[in-house]
Scaffold this motif. Structure first.
Motif, PDB file in Angstrom:
ATOM      1  N   GLY A   1      10.976  -0.728   5.305  1.00 55.41           N
ATOM      2  CA  GLY A   1      11.238   0.670   5.674  1.00 55.41           C
ATOM      3  C   GLY A   1      11.766   0.779   7.096  1.00 55.41           C
ATOM      4  O   GLY A   1      12.696   1.549   7.369  1.00 55.41           O
TER       5      GLY A   1
ATOM      6  N   GLY B   1       5.744  -3.695   2.942  1.00 58.86           N
ATOM      7  CA  GLY B   1       6.419  -2.716   2.072  1.00 58.86           C
ATOM      8  C   GLY B   1       7.445  -3.321   1.131  1.00 58.86           C
ATOM      9  O   GLY B   1       8.261  -2.595   0.552  1.00 58.86           O
TER      10      GLY B   1
ATOM     11  N   GLN C   1      11.918  -6.528  -7.845  1.00 58.70           N
ATOM     12  CA  GLN C   1      11.890  -7.110  -6.493  1.00 58.70           C
ATOM     13  C   GLN C   1      10.888  -8.264  -6.435  1.00 58.70           C
ATOM     14  O   GLN C   1      11.143  -9.300  -5.807  1.00 58.70           O
TER      15      GLN C   1
ATOM     16  N   ARG D   1       7.555  12.063  10.904  1.00 59.99           N
ATOM     17  CA  ARG D   1       8.725  11.356  10.395  1.00 59.99           C
ATOM     18  C   ARG D   1       9.450  12.260   9.418  1.00 59.99           C
ATOM     19  O   ARG D   1       8.810  13.039   8.710  1.00 59.99           O
TER      20      ARG D   1
ATOM     21  N   GLY E   1      -8.739   0.425   2.939  1.00 55.36           N
ATOM     22  CA  GLY E   1      -7.997   0.849   4.123  1.00 55.36           C
ATOM     23  C   GLY E   1      -8.483   2.150   4.716  1.00 55.36           C
ATOM     24  O   GLY E   1      -7.945   2.618   5.721  1.00 55.36           O
TER      25      GLY E   1
ATOM     26  N   ARG F   1      15.349   2.211   8.295  1.00 56.60           N
ATOM     27  CA  ARG F   1      15.502   3.319   9.258  1.00 56.60           C
ATOM     28  C   ARG F   1      16.378   2.907  10.441  1.00 56.60           C
ATOM     29  O   ARG F   1      17.220   3.674  10.893  1.00 56.60           O
TER      30      ARG F   1
ATOM     31  N   ARG G   1     -10.940   3.072   6.573  1.00 57.06           N
ATOM     32  CA  ARG G   1     -11.922   2.885   7.643  1.00 57.06           C
ATOM     33  C   ARG G   1     -11.139   2.875   8.947  1.00 57.06           C
ATOM     34  O   ARG G   1      -9.921   3.004   8.929  1.00 57.06           O
TER      35      ARG G   1
ATOM     36  N   VAL H   1      16.391   7.009   1.284  1.00 58.18           N
ATOM     37  CA  VAL H   1      15.274   7.062   2.239  1.00 58.18           C
ATOM     38  C   VAL H   1      14.973   8.512   2.599  1.00 58.18           C
ATOM     39  O   VAL H   1      13.812   8.932   2.616  1.00 58.18           O
TER      40      VAL H   1
ATOM     41  N   ALA I   1      -0.733   4.006   4.304  1.00 56.48           N
ATOM     42  CA  ALA I   1      -1.908   3.166   4.029  1.00 56.48           C
ATOM     43  C   ALA I   1      -2.312   2.337   5.253  1.00 56.48           C
ATOM     44  O   ALA I   1      -3.449   1.869   5.332  1.00 56.48           O
TER      45      ALA I   1
ATOM     46  N   GLY J   1       2.030  -0.857   8.504  1.00 60.92           N
ATOM     47  CA  GLY J   1       2.630  -1.155   9.808  1.00 60.92           C
ATOM     48  C   GLY J   1       1.554  -1.472  10.842  1.00 60.92           C
ATOM     49  O   GLY J   1       1.642  -2.464  11.570  1.00 60.92           O
ATOM     50  N   THR J   2       0.525  -0.628  10.880  1.00 63.46           N
ATOM     51  CA  THR J   2      -0.563  -0.797  11.855  1.00 63.46           C
ATOM     52  C   THR J   2      -1.208  -2.175  11.694  1.00 63.46           C
ATOM     53  O   THR J   2      -1.361  -2.932  12.659  1.00 63.46           O
TER      54      THR J   2
ATOM     55  N   GLY K   1      13.003  10.183  -0.075  1.00 61.62           N
ATOM     56  CA  GLY K   1      11.767   9.530  -0.504  1.00 61.62           C
ATOM     57  C   GLY K   1      11.914   8.753  -1.792  1.00 61.62           C
ATOM     58  O   GLY K   1      10.926   8.392  -2.429  1.00 61.62           O
TER      59      GLY K   1
ATOM     60  N   GLY L   1       0.860  -1.188   0.000  1.00 57.54           N
ATOM     61  CA  GLY L   1       0.000   0.000   0.000  1.00 57.54           C
ATOM     62  C   GLY L   1       0.885   1.223   0.000  1.00 57.54           C
ATOM     63  O   GLY L   1       2.086   1.128   0.284  1.00 57.54           O
TER      64      GLY L   1
ATOM     65  N   PRO M   1       2.207   5.231   1.038  1.00 58.25           N
ATOM     66  CA  PRO M   1       2.620   5.830   2.305  1.00 58.25           C
ATOM     67  C   PRO M   1       1.410   6.074   3.210  1.00 58.25           C
ATOM     68  O   PRO M   1       0.403   6.630   2.766  1.00 58.25           O
TER      69      PRO M   1
ATOM     70  N   VAL N   1      15.172   2.746  -2.524  1.00 63.13           N
ATOM     71  CA  VAL N   1      16.540   2.240  -2.402  1.00 63.13           C
ATOM     72  C   VAL N   1      16.762   1.279  -3.585  1.00 63.13           C
ATOM     73  O   VAL N   1      15.850   0.527  -3.949  1.00 63.13           O
TER      74      VAL N   1
HETATM   75  P1  AP5 Z   1       1.205   3.168   9.219  1.00 61.76           P
HETATM   76  O1  AP5 Z   1       0.585   1.929   9.729  1.00 61.76           O
HETATM   77  O2  AP5 Z   1       2.541   3.561   9.738  1.00 61.76           O
HETATM   78  O3  AP5 Z   1       1.240   3.136   7.618  1.00 61.76           O
HETATM   79  P2  AP5 Z   1       2.318   2.547   6.639  1.00 61.76           P
HETATM   80  O4  AP5 Z   1       1.572   2.061   5.451  1.00 61.76           O
HETATM   81  O5  AP5 Z   1       3.191   1.577   7.347  1.00 61.76           O
HETATM   82  O6  AP5 Z   1       3.090   3.877   6.253  1.00 61.76           O
HETATM   83  P3  AP5 Z   1       4.614   4.149   5.994  1.00 61.76           P
HETATM   84  O7  AP5 Z   1       4.823   5.607   6.100  1.00 61.76           O
HETATM   85  O8  AP5 Z   1       5.454   3.239   6.826  1.00 61.76           O
HETATM   86  O9  AP5 Z   1       4.723   3.715   4.473  1.00 61.76           O
HETATM   87  P4  AP5 Z   1       5.822   3.953   3.411  1.00 61.76           P
HETATM   88  O10 AP5 Z   1       5.561   2.850   2.462  1.00 61.76           O
HETATM   89  O11 AP5 Z   1       5.825   5.311   2.855  1.00 61.76           O
HETATM   90  O12 AP5 Z   1       7.177   3.865   4.226  1.00 61.76           O
HETATM   91  P5  AP5 Z   1       8.198   2.680   4.536  1.00 61.76           P
HETATM   92  O13 AP5 Z   1       8.638   2.835   5.930  1.00 61.76           O
HETATM   93  O14 AP5 Z   1       7.664   1.371   4.128  1.00 61.76           O
HETATM   94  O15 AP5 Z   1       0.167   4.365   9.434  1.00 61.76           O
HETATM   95  C1  AP5 Z   1       0.475   5.690   9.088  1.00 61.76           C
HETATM   96  C2  AP5 Z   1      -0.224   6.679  10.037  1.00 61.76           C
HETATM   97  O16 AP5 Z   1      -1.627   6.549   9.871  1.00 61.76           O
HETATM   98  C3  AP5 Z   1       0.040   6.377  11.515  1.00 61.76           C
HETATM   99  O17 AP5 Z   1       0.072   7.580  12.216  1.00 61.76           O
HETATM  100  C4  AP5 Z   1      -1.155   5.518  11.944  1.00 61.76           C
HETATM  101  O18 AP5 Z   1      -1.436   5.646  13.291  1.00 61.76           O
HETATM  102  C5  AP5 Z   1      -2.252   6.094  11.058  1.00 61.76           C
HETATM  103  N1  AP5 Z   1      -3.249   5.081  10.660  1.00 61.76           N
HETATM  104  C6  AP5 Z   1      -3.017   3.796  10.270  1.00 61.76           C
HETATM  105  N2  AP5 Z   1      -4.182   3.180   9.943  1.00 61.76           N
HETATM  106  C7  AP5 Z   1      -5.164   4.101  10.122  1.00 61.76           C
HETATM  107  C8  AP5 Z   1      -6.590   4.081   9.935  1.00 61.76           C
HETATM  108  N3  AP5 Z   1      -7.211   2.967   9.508  1.00 61.76           N
HETATM  109  N4  AP5 Z   1      -7.285   5.204  10.186  1.00 61.76           N
HETATM  110  C9  AP5 Z   1      -6.651   6.339  10.611  1.00 61.76           C
HETATM  111  N5  AP5 Z   1      -5.304   6.429  10.813  1.00 61.76           N
HETATM  112  C10 AP5 Z   1      -4.573   5.325  10.578  1.00 61.76           C
HETATM  113  O19 AP5 Z   1       9.422   3.048   3.553  1.00 61.76           O
HETATM  114  C11 AP5 Z   1      10.214   4.187   3.820  1.00 61.76           C
HETATM  115  C12 AP5 Z   1      11.309   4.333   2.781  1.00 61.76           C
HETATM  116  O20 AP5 Z   1      12.170   3.191   2.810  1.00 61.76           O
HETATM  117  C13 AP5 Z   1      10.845   4.415   1.321  1.00 61.76           C
HETATM  118  O21 AP5 Z   1      10.467   5.722   0.966  1.00 61.76           O
HETATM  119  C14 AP5 Z   1      12.114   3.943   0.587  1.00 61.76           C
HETATM  120  O22 AP5 Z   1      13.058   4.969   0.559  1.00 61.76           O
HETATM  121  C15 AP5 Z   1      12.614   2.833   1.502  1.00 61.76           C
HETATM  122  N6  AP5 Z   1      12.081   1.515   1.166  1.00 61.76           N
HETATM  123  C16 AP5 Z   1      11.272   0.738   1.941  1.00 61.76           C
HETATM  124  N7  AP5 Z   1      10.969  -0.414   1.323  1.00 61.76           N
HETATM  125  C17 AP5 Z   1      11.598  -0.373   0.120  1.00 61.76           C
HETATM  126  C18 AP5 Z   1      11.639  -1.263  -0.971  1.00 61.76           C
HETATM  127  N8  AP5 Z   1      10.966  -2.425  -0.958  1.00 61.76           N
HETATM  128  N9  AP5 Z   1      12.370  -0.902  -2.050  1.00 61.76           N
HETATM  129  C19 AP5 Z   1      13.043   0.257  -2.087  1.00 61.76           C
HETATM  130  N10 AP5 Z   1      13.036   1.158  -1.093  1.00 61.76           N
HETATM  131  C20 AP5 Z   1      12.318   0.850   0.013  1.00 61.76           C
END
Ligand code: AP5
Ligand code: MG
Length: 183
Positions: free
Chosen positions: A32, A85, A92, A129, A166, A36, A168, A53, A11, A14-15, A56, A7, A9, A59
Motif C-alpha cells: 500500500g 499487505g 497473489q 488518509r 492485534g 501511494r 491490545r 487505491v 490492523a 505498518g506499526t 478502496g 490483517g 485496514p 489493484v
Molecule cells: P497501521 O499500522 O497503519 O495499520 P495498517 O494495518 O498498516 O493499516 P492500513 O490502513 O495501512 O491497511 P490497509 O490494508 O487498509 O492499507 P494498505 O496501505 O495496505 O495502523 C493504523 C492506525 O492505527 C494508525 O493510526 C496507528 O497509529 C494505529 N494503531 C496501530 N496499532 C495500534 C494498536 N495496537 N492500538 C491502537 N492503535 C493502533 O493498502 C491501501 C490500498 O492499496 C488498498 O486499499 C488497495 O487499493 C491497494 N493495495 C495494497 N496492497 C494490495 C495488494 N496486495 N493487492 C491489491 N491492492 C493492494
C-alpha cells in the motif's frame, strides 16, 4: 527471515511491521505504501493503480504481482524481507509461492494481526488518509473479508501461520510477536 504480515485496514501491519524489520534488520516492503508513493510521484505504476487505491478497490493482480516480483528480485532483499499487505488474494499467494520456488527461497512466518471490524473502523476513522472516508473504508474491510481471509486458511495448511490478537496496545502486540518468533 522472510515474513508476511497480514490483517485488515488499520490492523497495525505498518506499526508492527516497522518494529519487526528494525529488530530483524530486514527490508520492509509495504504494498500500500509503495502504491501511494507511486501515485504521489505519478509513475507508470501510480497511474495504473490510482483509481483502485482511491476507491478502496484491490489493484488488479497482474499489476501487483509484477511489481512485487520486480521488488523481490532486487539484491537488497536477497537475505530476507517483510511483506506488509501482500498477498491479498489467492492468486497473489499462489504466484508468490511460485516466485519463492523459482528463487529457491522459503517463507518462514505469516503473521495475521487479528482485530474486529469495529477496531478497524475506529482506528482508520481517527486518521486522515484519503481512503479512510467511511464508504471507501467499508469497501476495504469487505474486500479483506472476502479475498484475504481465505488465504489465511491456505497459509495455515502450508506454512507457519501465527494469529496474533492485534487489539491490545502496540507494545503488547509487539512483545507477543517477538515472543512467538523467539526474538
Ligand atoms: P497501521 O499500522 O497503519 O495499520 P495498517 O494495518 O498498516 O493499516 P492500513 O490502513 O495501512 O491497511 P490497509 O490494508 O487498509 O492499507 P494498505 O496501505 O495496505 O495502523 C493504523 C492506525 O492505527 C494508525 O493510526 C496507528 O497509529 C494505529 N494503531 C496501530 N496499532 C495500534 C494498536 N495496537 N492500538 C491502537 N492503535 C493502533 O493498502 C491501501 C490500498 O492499496 C488498498 O486499499 C488497495 O487499493 C491497494 N493495495 C495494497 N496492497 C494490495 C495488494 N496486495 N493487492 C491489491 N491492492 C493492494
Ligand atoms: Mg499500512
Amino acid at each position: 527471515m522472510r515474513v508476511l504480515i497480514l490483517g485488515g485496514p488499520g490492523a497495525g501491519k505498518g506499526t508492527q511491521g516497522h518494529q519487526l524489520c528494525s529488530k530483524l534488520n530486514i527490508p520492509w516492503i509495504a504494498s500500500g505504501d509503495i502504491l501511494r508513493d507511486a501515485i504521489a510521484q505519478d509513475t507508470e505504476l501510480g497511474r495504473q493503480a490510482q483509481s483502485y487505491v482511491e476507491q478502496g478497490e484491490l489493484v488488479p493482480d497482474m499489476i501487483t504481482i509484477k511489481f512485487i516480483r520486480q521488488r523481490l528480485l532486487q539484491p537488497d532483499v536477497k537475505n530476507g524481507w517483510l511483506l506488509d499487505g501482500y498477498p491479498r488474494t489467492a492468486f497473489q499467494a499462489e504466484e508468490l509461492d511460485f516466485l519463492l520456488d523459482e528463487l529457491n527461497q522459503k517463507l518462514d512466518w505469516v503473521i495475521w494481526l487479528k482485530v474486529s471490524e469495529d477496531v478497524m473502523m475506529s482506528r482508520c476513522l481517527d486518521r486522515s488518509r484519503s481512503d479512510d472516508e467511511l464508504g471507501i473504508l467499508q469497501r476495504r474491510i469487505e474486500l479483506f473479508q472476502e479475498r484475504t481471509i481465505p488465504i489465511l486458511e491456505y497459509y495455515e495448511h502450508r506454512h507457519h501461520l501465527l494469529t496474533i490478537d492485534g487489539d491490545r496496545s502496540p507494545e503488547e502486540v509487539q512483545q507477543d510477536i517477538f515472543n512467538k518468533l523467539n526474538l
